[in-house]
Each structure stands twice: as structure tokens, then as C-alpha cells.
Design an enzyme around this catalytic site. Structure first.
Site, short mmCIF file in Angstrom:
data_model
loop_
_atom_site.label_atom_id
_atom_site.label_comp_id
_atom_site.label_asym_id
_atom_site.label_seq_id
_atom_site.Cartn_x
_atom_site.Cartn_y
_atom_site.Cartn_z
N ASP A 62 64.07 20.22 52.99
CA ASP A 62 64.90 21.22 52.39
C ASP A 62 63.95 22.44 52.27
O ASP A 62 62.61 22.65 51.90
CB ASP A 62 64.95 20.33 50.89
CG ASP A 62 66.22 21.54 50.17
OD1 ASP A 62 67.41 21.62 50.94
OD2 ASP A 62 65.93 21.95 49.26
N GLU B 56 65.54 22.34 57.39
CA GLU B 56 66.58 23.39 57.04
C GLU B 56 66.13 24.67 56.50
O GLU B 56 65.39 24.99 55.64
CB GLU B 56 67.04 22.49 55.76
CG GLU B 56 68.43 23.10 55.15
CD GLU B 56 68.34 23.92 54.05
OE1 GLU B 56 69.45 24.43 53.79
OE2 GLU B 56 67.37 24.15 53.21
C1 GLC Z 1 69.13 23.48 50.45
C2 GLC Z 1 70.37 22.87 50.12
C3 GLC Z 1 70.99 23.26 49.15
C4 GLC Z 1 70.28 23.28 47.78
C5 GLC Z 1 68.86 24.08 48.10
C6 GLC Z 1 68.07 24.00 46.91
O1 GLC Z 1 69.43 25.03 50.70
O2 GLC Z 1 71.03 22.34 51.30
O3 GLC Z 1 72.26 22.44 48.83
O4 GLC Z 1 71.09 24.16 46.85
O5 GLC Z 1 68.34 23.84 49.26
O6 GLC Z 1 67.39 23.02 47.22
#
Ligand code: GLC
Length: 665
Positions: free
Chosen positions: A296, A338
Site C-alpha cells: 500500500d 499500489e
Molecule cells: C491506499 C489505499 C487507500 C488508503 C491509503 C492510505 O491508497 O488504497 O484506501 O486510504 O492507501 O493507507
């Protein structure tokens, strides 16, 4: 017996020292063949983690001790790795392209919203198998802080499952069940930040210097103010700024770096102990049977004054080091980045240049997703074609994650340069998309909502389910059969491009049924402020019961999707290694993309206009397709009709064209 010839001389010595530190314990606790296997992999991948770690931490006083610590943790995790997973390690080394295979198809859901608990989920596996799923992403399921937890992204304990969902044992058992069905399991690992309630943060609050060094904390605003000059705001509405004053930190309080919400504390990766602890966490999760770790918010891992603290080279070095550690201990496990960033930055997460083959195997193709929605609104594929053409080639040994919607808002990652190149104004276009999808433009079919409008910059993003954004919700409410037809065609158009474009396509729970927005979150105090919950519905099993009804919109979407999935499954042209190239179709309403594979070529044509469109048939020869054409999606098996040299595409139709001629032997 060691084959260290491939290692640079300077590294060989370090390798020997590292090996000496681990081998006694390794041989004492593993069978000789297993120990040898570990060492073979260590020989291969030691330089891949040692070199980045040396660059990151070479000057740190704890570097040597933390490297030795890492070695011990790697051996401990290897020794603890269950036999079935060790076999999977070997299988996936023999089939290293397993995650590029055309049979890969993902489903994304919240455990509680889909099936209440992990145990409940195992009773729903037939539904996933019916769809043809081979990859299941369960949204954050580790134990989070009480109260608001950013949808599970504020983790209190990385080694425990959220009690409402089950236990770590339930998770491991589910992984075993999934593996028996050839479904791999993906979970989130939030490695940029922990919850304020995490043990490390609590110890930092108590004033323990060891754990204060796990985070970025400051006694006053001097450094935070300096950093803020070059930082963006992620949640300007409910968490403005990037720092939070935490008065309870011993000694009179401190400012803590919190990129996201005030209760999500960014970890300090300048400290090698943080790297080691997070690597250990990854190995622990790998040993529960997790196949894919969704890493993430990876662009934010490294902070450097005077920069946006996003996509810095050191963040990539960290990922490479984590990756190589995993390849030694648990090579069955792969990483998904991500990173919702512009195209050139995005490809780097899959490994380019010297990092080729060393970075994450998977990354979200957010550019394709953004362009799909942008094109659906403008009915013009020019920007999409240009933007995707500018993307560097997909690195080998990597694959995209393609998707139409996910649990987050849609941020319009359209660069001003790309917009200008096709005669558009970037800010104006982004504003148009926000107006269109929030339904503010008269005649818009969309039922979305604005997320996090930032008055200072004028930026906004969009929330809403696929069905709501594509017009199904409005059409059903209006009970307008023609609009319902068009909305279903739009949904299938987006799915068709996502399935054919190259990568592992993900279906976000509910999209296979056309689930509308939900508003129940407004009654939940911990969720009401965050309208991303409107596109995180609870599974509607009553609606799912209509999925085989050819008259029902749900049945039409489900059957259309199944047809695309089955067609894709059968053809090696959809293997992730096939190169892909967007083409000009010479009709601005029609997006064209060609994929080349040794077994043949495929030309995707997608009409983003609600009326019939034609393209000149020679677009196929320009794409390398010779002889009579066939549409893989046409079940009659007839050659494609060409009238006066043109191919006809009905409203919102897609075609997956191949040449009927077999490719040369
Ligand atoms: C990523 C997740 C999102 C979250 C962020 C902080 O972007 O997809 O939902 O708010 O990380 O962890």
C-alpha cells in the site's frame, strides 16, 4: 559448492560473511536439501538485497547489526515455512510466468461485506469459481485501531486478523482451500504507516528512543513547515496537512508525520530496524499462505527535504530489497505495487533499467482505468490513445493489474502535457470529468459524488460504483429500457477493454452484478465523512440470484462478463508477456490496441460512442493481422463482415479481432 562467480568481487566477501552468520542455524534446523535450496537462492539474490541496502543504510551505525538480524529472521522464516508452501515455491520457480498466464482473473472484496467472516468466505468459493476467478484480493483484514481506521489501512497488529473476521488460523486455512482450487490469495500490507495504536507507536509515545526512531517526529514546526512547502495533501478535507501534533508523546508532545489520516503514522525507513521488522512481517504473512502482497502507498516510503517525498529513488531501492529477501525465503510470493502516479513514474514500480526484473511483479494500471472513464465521458479516444502510446513498454517478467473500479476514489491522473499534446487543457478536462461524473453536467448519465474537493488547488476526485458511474443506476430509476441497454453496454465495454488490454483483470465485488451506490455509511459515525464507502457496498445475494436470468440487467451483465472471461481464458494471446500497442483507428470514437504474441496477434476495437461507428479495415493489416478476420467474441465463428472496406461497430461495442490465418510456423 558455492557458485558466487556471478557476484561482483566486492560483494562476494559480504556474501561469505552473511552466509557464515546463518548457515549453522540453517543446517541445524532444516533438512540438508532444504538448507542447500536456501543457499542456492541466497547466492542468486544476495546482491539484489545487499546492494540497495548498502546504498540506503551503508552510513548508518546499525547497518552491520541489522544485516545480521535480517539474516537470522530470514532463516527463522524459512525454517517455519510449511511444507506445502515450500512445494509451491518450487512450482512457481518452475512456472515463473504463472502470474502472467491468461487464466489469471481477480476478484476484490471486503471479507465482511462479501461473506461476514473468513469462515463464511469459504462457503462462497463456488460463486468465485463460477466466475472463473483465480486470484482473490481480500481488502484489509488485519487488526486495525478502534474507531475510524481508513477502511482497514490503519493497522494496529500485522500478526493478527481483525477479530470480527476470524483468526490468523482461519486465514491460513482459507489460503489452503483456495490453493486447492488454484486460486491465489492477495492481502494488503500497509507498509508506509502504522496506526497510532500500534505497539511501536505506543512505545514511541512512552518516550522509548528506539521506537521514536521508527517514526518521523519533530519537537516544533520548523521541519514540518519546511517539508510542507513541497508536499501535496492527500485528504485535504478530513486530514489537512501532513503532520499531526501528538500531545501525549513523552516530554511535552511532538509533531508526527502523517501523510494520510492523523492516526496513520508514517514509518521512518531511514532506520534499518524498520526495514528488518517490515521484512519479517512480510515473511510471517507469506508463511500463512498469502501469494500476493499488495504493498500500500509505496510512493511515500522515503522522505527527503525539498522534494514531494513521492516516488523517490530510495523508495524503489526499498522495494527491490524487500523483493530479493522474499525471493530467498518464499519465492512463491509476489508483490503488487499500489502507486497511483503518472505514467513514467508508474512503470518504474515494475522495474526498468538496472532494476529490470528486480522490482514488483504487479502494479495497478491506474492510467488505463482513468482513461477508460475519461473516454467514456468524452466519447473520444484521442487522449487515451496518446497517453497509452507514451507509456514505456511493460517490463518483462512483470504484469499489470487492470481494473475498471476499485475501493478508492478516481483521481484524474491526466498530465497537463498529455492533454496539451492532443489540444486539451488539463485542468479544464479534469474539471469536466468531475462535473460529468458527479452528475453536474446536464444530460450526464453518471451518479457519482465528489471526494475531497480541495479549494486551494481546485482538485477533486470521484466516488461511485461502476454501475452508478456508467449510468445504470439512473437508467433503472428512470425505468428507461433504452438507457438501461446503453448502460449495460458501457459496463461491458469497460470490462472488455480491461480484460483484453494486458494484465490480470480485477473484478471489484458487485460490478459483476451492477450493484448501485450505497448510502448506509452515512449512518456509521466512523465512516460518514468518507464517501468512498458509497462504492463499497455489501454483497447483495438476492440480486446475485438474478445472475442467470437473461432478461434481468444483472443477468445480462453477468453473462456478458462470463463470455469475455471464457473467451480470454482460451487464448494464449492474452498472456501477460504479449506486447501491446495502442493504435490510431482513424475514428476518434474508436479505441484500438494491438497485442503481439508468438502464437498470433489480437486487435481490440472499442467504440466509445452511443451510435454505430465504422473504421477502415486496413487498421487490421496495419496491426499485423493478415487474411480474413475473425472476432473472438463472436460465437458464430463466421469471418468478420467487411462492407466497402469498413468494419462496423454498434454502439459501445468491442471486438477482439484475430486473423483466421494461422501464424507462420
Ligand atoms: C491506499 C489505499 C487507500 C488508503 C491509503 C492510505 O491508497 O488504497 O484506501 O486510504 O492507501 O493507507
Amino acid at each position: 559448492m558455492h557458485t558466487t562467480q556471478h557476484m561482483p568481487l566486492a560483494i562476494r566477501q559480504m556474501f561469505r560473511a552473511f552466509l557464515e552468520g546463518v548457515q549453522e542455524r540453517l543446517y541445524a534446523s532444516s533438512m540438508p536439501r532444504d538448507s542447500d535450496m536456501f543457499i542456492v537462492r541466497l547466492e542468486r539474490f544476495f546482491p539484489d538485497f545487499y546492494t540497495p541496502l548498502l546504498q540506503l543504510y551503508g552510513q548508518h551505525p546499525d547497518f552491520a547489526s541489522q544485516l545480521a538480524n535480517l539474516g537470522q529472521r530470514m532463516v527463522a522464516a524459512y525454517v517455519a515455512r510449511p511444507e506445502a508452501l515450500r512445494l509451491l515455491d518450487i512450482k512457481r520457480q518452475i512456472i515463473p510466468d504463472w502470474f502472467q498466464h491468461q487464466s489469471m482473473l481477480g476478484y476484490v472484496c471486503y471479507t465482511d461485506r462479501f461473506a461476514d467472516t473468513l469462515k463464511g468466505l469459504s462457503t462462497r468459493l463456488d460463486y468465485l469459481s463460477e466466475l472463473g476467478i483465480s486470484y482473490l484480493h481480500l481488502m484489509p483484514l488485519l487488526k486495525t485501531r478502534p474507531g475510524p481506521d481508513d477502511g482497514g489501512y490503519a493497522v494496529q497488529d500485522y500478526r493478527a486478523v481483525a477479530p470480527a473476521l476470524g483468526t490468523m488460523r482461519d486465514l491460513a486455512e482459507l489460503a489452503t482451500e483456495l490453493h486447492a482450487r488454484y486460486i491465489s490469495l492477495c492481502i494488503d500490507l500497509v507498509l508506509n504507516h502504522t496506526a497510532h495504536e500500534h505497539e511501536w507507536a505506543q512505545r514511541a509515545i512512552a518516550g522509548d528512543p528506539k521506537y521514536l526512531a521508527y517514526y518521523h517526529t519533530f519537537p516544533d514546526r520548523t521541519e514540518p513547515d519546511a517539508y510542507e512547502r513541497t508536499l501535496a495533501e492527500i485528504f485535504p478535507t478530513f486530514a489537512p496537512g501532513n503532520f499531526t501534533w501528538v500531545p501525549e508523546i513523552a516530554g511535552g508532545g511532538r509533531w508526527v508525520w502523517t501523510t494520510f489520516n492523523s492516526y496513520q503514522w508514517d514509518l521512518n525507513y531511514r532506520n534499518p530496524a524498520v526495514f528488518c521488522d517490515m521484512a519479517d512481517t512480510m515473511l510471517f504473512l507469506a508463511n500463512q499462505g498469502i501469494d500476493i502482497l499488495r504493498l500500500d502507498a509505496v510512493p511515500y516510503l522515503w522522505k527527503q527535504p525539498g522534494t514531494p517525498c513521492r516516488n523517490l529513488p530510495e523508495a524503489h531501492l526499498l522495494l527491490q530489497a524487500f523483493r530479493a529477501v522474499m525471493r530467498v525465503v518464499a519465492p512463491a510470493v509476489i508483490f503488487k505495487a499500489e502507486a497511483m502516479v503518472p505514467p513514467d513514474e508508474l512503470v518504474r514500480y515494475l522495474g526498468v533499467g538496472a532494476a529490470t526484473g528486480k522490482a514488483c511483479e504487479l502494479a495497478y494500471h491506474n492510467q488505463l482505468m482513468v482513461q477508460l472513464w475519461s473516454t467514456l465521458a468524452t466519447q473520444d479516444a484521442t487522449l487515451m490513445t496518446h497517453t497509452l502510446q507514451q507509456m514505456p513498454p511493460t517490463p518483462p517478467q512483470a504484469n499489470w493489474i487492470t481494473y475498471v473500479r476499485n475501493h478508492d476514489d478516481i483521481g484524474w491522473a491526466v498530465t497537463d502535457e498529455h492533454a496539451a499534446a492532443v489540444g486539451m487543457d488539463g485542468p479544464q478536462h479534469r474539471q469536466f470529468l468531475n462535473d460529468f461524473y458527479s452528475g453536474a453536467i446536464p444530460g450526464s448519465f453518471a451518479r457519482g459524488a465528489r471526494f475531497q474537493p480541495n479549494p486551494a488547488t481546485g482538485d477533486t476526485r470521484i466516488s461511485g460504483t461502476t454501475a452508478a458511474l456508467a449510468g445504470l443506476e439512473a437508467a433503472l430509476e428512470a425505468n428507461d429500457p433504452h438507457q438501461i441497454d446503453l448502460a449495460i453496454q458501457r459496463i461491458l465495454l469497460l470490462a472488455s477493454v480491461s480484460l483484453a488490454a494486458g494484465g490480470i483483470p480485477l473484478i471489484y465485488m458487485g460490478d459483476e452484478l451492477g450493484l448501485p451506490n450505497t448510502h448506509t455509511f452515512l449512518d456509521a459515525p466512523t465512516k460518514a465523512a468518507d464517501n468512498r464507502w458509497m462504492h463499497r457496498p455489501t454483497m447483495d445475494w438476492q440480486q446475485a440470484a438474478h445472475r442467470h436470468d437473461p432478461q434481468h440487467p444483472t443477468g445480462r451483465i453477468f453473462a456478458g462478463l462470463r463470455h469475455l472471461i471464457e473467451t480470454r481464458f482460451d487464448s494464449a494471446i492474452f498472456h501477460g508477456a504479449a506486447s501491446l500497442q495502442p493504435l490510431w483507428s482513424n475514428n476518434r470514437h474508436v479505441f484500438a490496441l494491438v497485442r503481439h504474441h508468438p502464437t498470433g496477434h489480437i486487435l481490440l476495437l472499442a467504440n466509445f460512442h452511443p451510435s454505430d461507428q465504422t473504421v477502415a479495415a486496413d487498421v487490421a493489416s496495419a496491426a499485423g493481422l493478415t487474411g480474413p478476420l475473425r472476432d473472438l467474441l463472436d460465437t458464430t465463428g463466421q469471418p468478420l463482415p467487411i462492407t466497402a472496406g469498413r468494419i462496423l461497430l454498434p454502439p459501445y461495442a468491442t471486438m477482439w479481432l484475430t486473423s483466421s490465418d494461422p501464424p507462420p510456423a
